[in-house]
Design a protein around this motif. Structure first.
Motif, PDB file in Angstrom:
ATOM      1  N   GLU A 102       0.814  -1.205   0.000  1.00 17.59           N
ATOM      2  CA  GLU A 102       0.000   0.000   0.000  1.00 17.59           C
ATOM      3  C   GLU A 102       0.855   1.265   0.000  1.00 17.59           C
ATOM      4  N   GLY A 103       2.170   1.117   0.027  1.00 12.30           N
ATOM      5  CA  GLY A 103       3.022   2.285   0.087  1.00 12.30           C
ATOM      6  C   GLY A 103       2.774   3.292  -1.015  1.00 12.30           C
ATOM      7  N   PRO A 104       2.806   2.897  -2.290  1.00 12.01           N
ATOM      8  CA  PRO A 104       2.543   3.872  -3.352  1.00 12.01           C
ATOM      9  C   PRO A 104       1.165   4.516  -3.256  1.00 12.01           C
ATOM     10  N   LEU A 105       0.153   3.728  -2.929  1.00  6.98           N
ATOM     11  CA  LEU A 105      -1.191   4.297  -2.790  1.00  6.98           C
ATOM     12  C   LEU A 105      -1.241   5.301  -1.644  1.00  6.98           C
ATOM     13  N   GLU A 106      -0.622   4.954  -0.519  1.00  3.18           N
ATOM     14  CA  GLU A 106      -0.608   5.870   0.618  1.00  3.18           C
ATOM     15  C   GLU A 106       0.118   7.160   0.266  1.00  3.18           C
ATOM     16  N   ALA A 107       1.206   7.042  -0.494  1.00  2.00           N
ATOM     17  CA  ALA A 107       1.942   8.235  -0.899  1.00  2.00           C
ATOM     18  C   ALA A 107       1.083   9.138  -1.769  1.00  2.00           C
ATOM     19  N   ARG A 108       0.322   8.550  -2.683  1.00  2.00           N
ATOM     20  CA  ARG A 108      -0.538   9.366  -3.552  1.00  2.00           C
ATOM     21  C   ARG A 108      -1.676  10.007  -2.755  1.00  2.00           C
ATOM     22  N   LEU A 109      -2.175   9.281  -1.761  1.00  2.00           N
ATOM     23  CA  LEU A 109      -3.224   9.864  -0.925  1.00  2.00           C
ATOM     24  C   LEU A 109      -2.681  11.056  -0.135  1.00  2.00           C
ATOM     25  N   ARG A 110      -1.470  10.915   0.386  1.00  2.00           N
ATOM     26  CA  ARG A 110      -0.877  12.026   1.123  1.00  2.00           C
ATOM     27  C   ARG A 110      -0.576  13.217   0.209  1.00  2.00           C
ATOM     28  N   ALA A 112      -2.571  14.067  -2.360  1.00  2.00           N
ATOM     29  CA  ALA A 112      -3.780  14.675  -2.919  1.00  2.00           C
ATOM     30  C   ALA A 112      -4.862  15.003  -1.898  1.00  2.00           C
ATOM     31  N   VAL A 113      -4.981  14.215  -0.810  1.00  2.00           N
ATOM     32  CA  VAL A 113      -6.181  14.309   0.027  1.00  2.00           C
ATOM     33  C   VAL A 113      -6.265  15.644   0.751  1.00  2.00           C
ATOM     34  N   LEU A 114      -5.192  16.076   1.394  1.00  2.00           N
ATOM     35  CA  LEU A 114      -5.268  17.303   2.184  1.00  2.00           C
ATOM     36  C   LEU A 114      -5.552  18.531   1.316  1.00  2.00           C
ATOM     37  N   PRO A 115      -4.836  18.761   0.221  1.00  2.00           N
ATOM     38  CA  PRO A 115      -5.203  19.911  -0.621  1.00  2.00           C
ATOM     39  C   PRO A 115      -6.623  19.810  -1.163  1.00  2.00           C
ATOM     40  N   ALA A 116      -7.035  18.593  -1.551  1.00  2.00           N
ATOM     41  CA  ALA A 116      -8.390  18.434  -2.082  1.00  2.00           C
ATOM     42  C   ALA A 116      -9.437  18.746  -1.014  1.00  2.00           C
ATOM     43  N   ALA A 117      -9.191  18.285   0.206  1.00  2.00           N
ATOM     44  CA  ALA A 117     -10.149  18.546   1.285  1.00  2.00           C
ATOM     45  C   ALA A 117     -10.272  20.046   1.558  1.00  2.00           C
ATOM     46  N   LEU A 118      -9.155  20.763   1.552  1.00  2.00           N
ATOM     47  CA  LEU A 118      -9.201  22.207   1.796  1.00  2.00           C
ATOM     48  C   LEU A 118      -9.913  22.954   0.665  1.00  2.00           C
ATOM     49  N   VAL A 119      -9.653  22.552  -0.582  1.00  2.00           N
ATOM     50  CA  VAL A 119     -10.315  23.217  -1.712  1.00  2.00           C
ATOM     51  C   VAL A 119     -11.812  22.962  -1.689  1.00  2.00           C
ATOM     52  N   ILE A 120     -12.200  21.706  -1.436  1.00  2.00           N
ATOM     53  CA  ILE A 120     -13.631  21.388  -1.381  1.00  2.00           C
ATOM     54  C   ILE A 120     -14.297  22.152  -0.240  1.00  2.00           C
ATOM     55  N   ALA A 121     -13.625  22.220   0.917  1.00  2.00           N
ATOM     56  CA  ALA A 121     -14.199  22.953   2.046  1.00  2.00           C
ATOM     57  C   ALA A 121     -14.313  24.444   1.720  1.00  2.00           C
ATOM     58  N   ALA A 326       0.440  27.130   8.029  1.00  2.00           N
ATOM     59  CA  ALA A 326       1.881  26.873   7.961  1.00  2.00           C
ATOM     60  C   ALA A 326       2.220  25.511   8.568  1.00  2.00           C
ATOM     61  N   LEU A 327       1.607  25.195   9.695  1.00  2.00           N
ATOM     62  CA  LEU A 327       1.844  23.887  10.318  1.00  2.00           C
ATOM     63  C   LEU A 327       1.336  22.755   9.434  1.00  2.00           C
ATOM     64  N   LEU A 328       0.173  22.959   8.813  1.00  2.00           N
ATOM     65  CA  LEU A 328      -0.338  21.943   7.886  1.00  2.00           C
ATOM     66  C   LEU A 328       0.611  21.771   6.697  1.00  2.00           C
ATOM     67  N   GLY A 329       1.139  22.874   6.196  1.00  2.00           N
ATOM     68  CA  GLY A 329       2.073  22.781   5.091  1.00  2.00           C
ATOM     69  C   GLY A 329       3.323  22.008   5.471  1.00  2.00           C
ATOM     70  N   ALA A 330       3.845  22.263   6.672  1.00  2.00           N
ATOM     71  CA  ALA A 330       5.025  21.523   7.125  1.00  2.00           C
ATOM     72  C   ALA A 330       4.712  20.041   7.273  1.00  2.00           C
ATOM     73  N   LEU A 331       3.533  19.734   7.811  1.00  2.00           N
ATOM     74  CA  LEU A 331       3.138  18.336   7.956  1.00  2.00           C
ATOM     75  C   LEU A 331       2.966  17.678   6.592  1.00  2.00           C
ATOM     76  N   TYR A 332       2.401  18.417   5.648  1.00  2.00           N
ATOM     77  CA  TYR A 332       2.207  17.904   4.290  1.00  2.00           C
ATOM     78  C   TYR A 332       3.554  17.589   3.635  1.00  2.00           C
ATOM     79  N   LEU A 333       4.505  18.480   3.743  1.00  2.00           N
ATOM     80  CA  LEU A 333       5.827  18.254   3.157  1.00  2.00           C
ATOM     81  C   LEU A 333       6.554  17.103   3.839  1.00  2.00           C
ATOM     82  N   ARG A 334       6.384  17.000   5.146  1.00  2.00           N
ATOM     83  CA  ARG A 334       7.014  15.873   5.859  1.00  2.00           C
ATOM     84  C   ARG A 334       6.419  14.557   5.395  1.00  2.00           C
ATOM     85  N   GLY A 335       5.091  14.525   5.194  1.00  2.00           N
ATOM     86  CA  GLY A 335       4.460  13.304   4.704  1.00  2.00           C
ATOM     87  C   GLY A 335       4.955  12.921   3.325  1.00  2.00           C
TER      88      GLY A 335
END
Length: 345
Positions: A102-110, A112-121, A326-335
């Motif tokens: 599941e590594g590649p799938l998890e990487a793709r989710l990390r 896409a999911v957070l930016p998509a969730a913020l845009v949809i919200a 900013a904290l979300l961005g740092a977490l996103y880049l770390r992921g």
């Protein structure tokens, strides 16, 4: 019933008619009872000794058998029939639904999911009708919990509900002890288990609690309680979104709870951030006024009751939102960094 012996049970002299022996003076019946008792005890003792000897013989035989035992040299049929492992699937550990594949799938989710969730919200809160439903079912409970958490960290007792949070007029000694005790326990467990992240988070929160309780006046604490509604909306929303990056194997990951949390967190964050970001250029977006059955709205309470400047209110909320982003961005880049190998593949 056994017949009496022809001699005295004690001295062996010929037995005569009468209850006593003329030679030693013992009473025949008593002497016979004592002799029978001694014989019974001797038989019991011999039986116990025989049982002990048999048990020792069995233990000795068992030790000899174990010492002479050797490991079997044959291969069991089930082991022999097992297929050879596929090198392509080596390293896969089956734990619920978690595998290394599941590594590649998890990487793709990390990715896409957070930016998509913020845009949809962002789009959802921009739609008046949908925004109202979103606030009722998702964001308002988070807003009230933000009020309550702020009150607790300032030493007040507070009870959140769906639309209003009741707070005590003065600080509560009981609440101060409870919050300090819980955070102190977190620090202690972090030290005891060598979990330095626990220790650091617990120490930081404990310092914030003491600063809010002993470093602020009563009115300053109650003003921060009013500010903590939308501020807590953004902070708690950020924490909910951060749960999407829990390690694989974590309870939230295995049971798919992180998907609900990231949706709720994005909606909560954008509900507060979009409003106060727009208020920088449009003061009419600020919900001044009085809420029926509740009292002054949070911005009105901050301005009219506690003397905050309107620009100070806007700047405070925007600052909280930008820091959370900013904290979300740092977490996103770390992921993304931790999943870089899977993304390359």
């Amino acid at each position: 019933m056994s017949l009496p012996s022809a001699s005295c049970p004690r001295c062996g002299a010929p037995r005569v008619d009468g209850p006593e022996c003329p030679a030693c003076g013992v009473i025949y019946l008593r002497a016979e009872v004592r002799a029978a008792t001694r014989q019974s005890e001797a038989r019991d003792r011999e039986a116990r000794e025989a049982v002990q000897r048999e048990a020792e013989d069995q233990r000795a035989a068992l030790r000899e058998a174990l010492e002479a035992h050797t490991a079997p040299t044959f291969t069991p049929a089930l082991v022999a029939a097992r297929p050879e492992p596929d090198p392509a699937t080596e390293g896969i550990t089956f734990h619920g639904a978690e595998t290394d594949s599941e590594g590649p799938l998890e990487a793709r989710l990390r990715l896409a999911v957070l930016p998509a969730a913020l845009v949809i919200a962002w789009l959802a809160v921009g739609s008046p009708g949908f925004h109202a439903l979103l606030r009722v079912f998702l964001t308002m409970p988070v807003h009230e919990v933000g009020h309550a958490v702020t009150a607790w960290f300032c030493g007040f007792s507070a009870t959140p509900s769906l639309w209003v949070t009741s707070v005590s007029e003065d600080r509560s000694t009981f609440m101060i002890i409870v919050v300090s005790g819980l955070l102190g326990a977190l620090v202690w467990q972090g030290w005891k288990r060598r979990q330095w992240a626990w220790l650091g988070v617990g120490a930081g929160l404990l310092a914030a609690h003491w600063a809010g309780t002993f470093g602020l006046t009563r009115d300053q604490g109650r003003a921060l309680f009013s500010f903590g509604g939308d501020a807590g909306l953004m902070v708690l929303g950020t924490l909910l979104m951060a749960t999407f990056y829990v390690p694989r194997g974590h309870y939230l990951h295995r049971h798919q709870l992180r998907w609900g949390f990231v949706a709720m967190g994005a909606a909560a964050f954008m509900d507060g951030f979009e409003q106060w970001w727009a208020a920088r250029t449009d003061v009419d977006r600020i919900p001044f006024g009085r809420i029926e059955g509740v009292g002054l709205s949070d911005p009105s309470a901050l301005v009219e009751t506690y003397g905050w400047n309107v620009r100070t209110v806007i700047h405070g909320y925007v600052t909280v939102g930008v820091v959370c982003l900013a904290l979300l961005g740092a977490l996103y880049l770390r992921g993304l960094w931790t999943a870089r190998d899977a993304l390359r593949g």
